[in-house]
Design a protein around this motif. Structure first.
Motif, mmCIF file in Angstrom:
data_model
loop_
_atom_site.group_PDB
_atom_site.id
_atom_site.type_symbol
_atom_site.label_atom_id
_atom_site.label_comp_id
_atom_site.label_asym_id
_atom_site.label_seq_id
_atom_site.Cartn_x
_atom_site.Cartn_y
_atom_site.Cartn_z
ATOM 1 N N ILE A 46 7.947 -7.020 -2.050
ATOM 2 C CA ILE A 46 9.108 -7.298 -2.888
ATOM 3 C C ILE A 46 8.898 -6.785 -4.309
ATOM 4 C CG2 ILE A 46 10.441 -9.164 -3.949
ATOM 5 C CD1 ILE A 46 9.973 -10.761 -1.353
ATOM 6 N N GLN A 47 7.671 -6.832 -4.791
ATOM 7 C CA GLN A 47 7.382 -6.450 -6.171
ATOM 8 C C GLN A 47 6.961 -4.987 -6.322
ATOM 9 O OE1 GLN A 47 4.555 -9.621 -6.710
ATOM 10 N NE2 GLN A 47 6.013 -10.740 -8.008
ATOM 11 N N LYS A 48 6.510 -4.364 -5.234
ATOM 12 C CA LYS A 48 6.084 -2.959 -5.248
ATOM 13 C C LYS A 48 6.698 -2.276 -4.038
ATOM 14 C CE LYS A 48 1.887 -1.833 -6.095
ATOM 15 N NZ LYS A 48 0.434 -1.701 -5.945
ATOM 16 N N ALA A 49 7.860 -1.687 -4.202
ATOM 17 C CA ALA A 49 8.627 -1.137 -3.078
ATOM 18 C C ALA A 49 7.879 -0.048 -2.315
ATOM 19 C CB ALA A 49 9.966 -0.593 -3.575
ATOM 20 N N GLU A 50 6.868 0.553 -2.917
ATOM 21 C CA GLU A 50 6.124 1.619 -2.243
ATOM 22 C C GLU A 50 4.988 1.091 -1.367
ATOM 23 O OE1 GLU A 50 4.307 1.163 -6.370
ATOM 24 O OE2 GLU A 50 6.337 1.228 -5.578
ATOM 25 N N GLU A 51 4.852 -0.229 -1.270
ATOM 26 C CA GLU A 51 3.777 -0.836 -0.493
ATOM 27 C C GLU A 51 4.354 -1.514 0.751
ATOM 28 O OE1 GLU A 51 0.448 -2.809 -2.642
ATOM 29 O OE2 GLU A 51 1.127 -4.530 -1.472
ATOM 30 N N PHE A 52 3.748 -1.198 1.904
ATOM 31 C CA PHE A 52 4.201 -1.718 3.194
ATOM 32 C C PHE A 52 3.027 -2.348 3.934
ATOM 33 C CE2 PHE A 52 6.806 1.826 1.962
ATOM 34 C CZ PHE A 52 8.099 1.381 2.210
ATOM 35 N N LEU A 53 3.319 -3.361 4.734
ATOM 36 C CA LEU A 53 2.321 -3.991 5.583
ATOM 37 C C LEU A 53 2.877 -4.035 6.998
ATOM 38 C CD1 LEU A 53 -0.378 -5.516 5.914
ATOM 39 C CD2 LEU A 53 0.900 -7.620 5.498
ATOM 40 N N VAL A 54 2.123 -3.474 7.921
ATOM 41 C CA VAL A 54 2.511 -3.483 9.331
ATOM 42 C C VAL A 54 1.563 -4.419 10.064
ATOM 43 C CG1 VAL A 54 2.737 -2.109 11.427
ATOM 44 C CG2 VAL A 54 3.358 -1.122 9.210
ATOM 45 N N TYR A 55 2.147 -5.276 10.864
ATOM 46 C CA TYR A 55 1.411 -6.251 11.658
ATOM 47 C C TYR A 55 1.808 -5.992 13.100
ATOM 48 C CZ TYR A 55 0.197 -10.980 13.309
ATOM 49 O OH TYR A 55 -0.329 -12.047 13.979
ATOM 50 N N GLU A 56 0.878 -5.483 13.908
ATOM 51 C CA GLU A 56 1.214 -5.136 15.288
ATOM 52 C C GLU A 56 0.206 -5.750 16.256
ATOM 53 O OE1 GLU A 56 0.258 -0.723 16.074
ATOM 54 O OE2 GLU A 56 0.554 -0.798 13.892
ATOM 55 N N VAL A 57 0.692 -6.155 17.408
ATOM 56 C CA VAL A 57 -0.148 -6.781 18.430
ATOM 57 C C VAL A 57 -0.126 -5.901 19.670
ATOM 58 C CG1 VAL A 57 -0.485 -8.823 19.890
ATOM 59 C CG2 VAL A 57 0.318 -9.086 17.521
ATOM 60 N N TRP A 58 -1.312 -5.680 20.219
ATOM 61 C CA TRP A 58 -1.498 -4.849 21.405
ATOM 62 C C TRP A 58 -2.229 -5.650 22.474
ATOM 63 C CZ3 TRP A 58 0.268 0.148 21.927
ATOM 64 C CH2 TRP A 58 0.805 0.723 20.774
ATOM 65 N N ASN A 59 -1.877 -5.409 23.714
ATOM 66 C CA ASN A 59 -2.519 -6.065 24.845
ATOM 67 C C ASN A 59 -3.410 -5.049 25.565
ATOM 68 O OD1 ASN A 59 -3.130 -8.140 26.585
ATOM 69 N ND2 ASN A 59 -1.427 -7.686 27.958
ATOM 70 N N GLU A 60 -4.467 -4.653 24.882
ATOM 71 C CA GLU A 60 -5.457 -3.737 25.443
ATOM 72 C C GLU A 60 -6.732 -3.901 24.635
ATOM 73 O OE1 GLU A 60 -4.593 0.482 25.044
ATOM 74 O OE2 GLU A 60 -3.295 0.069 23.366
#
Length: 102
Positions: A46-60
């Motif tokens: 919200i404070q730094k629009a150029e920063e992203f966080l991806v949270y992904e779950v894999w079943n392997e």
């Protein structure tokens, strides 16, 4: 196979963060079709629009992910996009040990 969570912080340039945001969204349209994919959430700071966080779950297991899943053509194209756009990436891999629900 055992689930794992991949959390990746991406930092784009101020002048290309909207383009990167679209590319990231497009990537997960493809990722979501992969056999061992469970789910993902993409966050934008919200404070730094150029920063992203991806949270992904894999079943392997992580070895299969590293040696097979990450060798797919769409991943190799993604890797090149990160270089071309000068995106900084900070990945971490986690395994859950406790769950809580309301």
């Amino acid at each position: 196979m055992e689930k794992f969570t991949l959390a990746i912080k991406f930092t784009a340039k101020p002048d290309n963060h909207e383009q990167f945001k679209q590319a990231l969204t497009d990537l997960f349209e493809t990722v979501s079709q992969q056999e061992n994919f469970v789910h993902a959430t993409i966050h934008q700071n919200i404070q730094k629009a150029e920063e992203f966080l991806v949270y992904e779950v894999w079943n392997e297991d992580i070895d299969h992910f590293m040696n097979v899943t990450l060798k797919q053509p769409y991943v190799l194209e993604w890797e090149q996009l990160l270089v071309d756009m000068e995106i900084v990436r900070e990945p971490s891999v986690y395994q859950s040990f406790a769950k809580f629900k309301k």
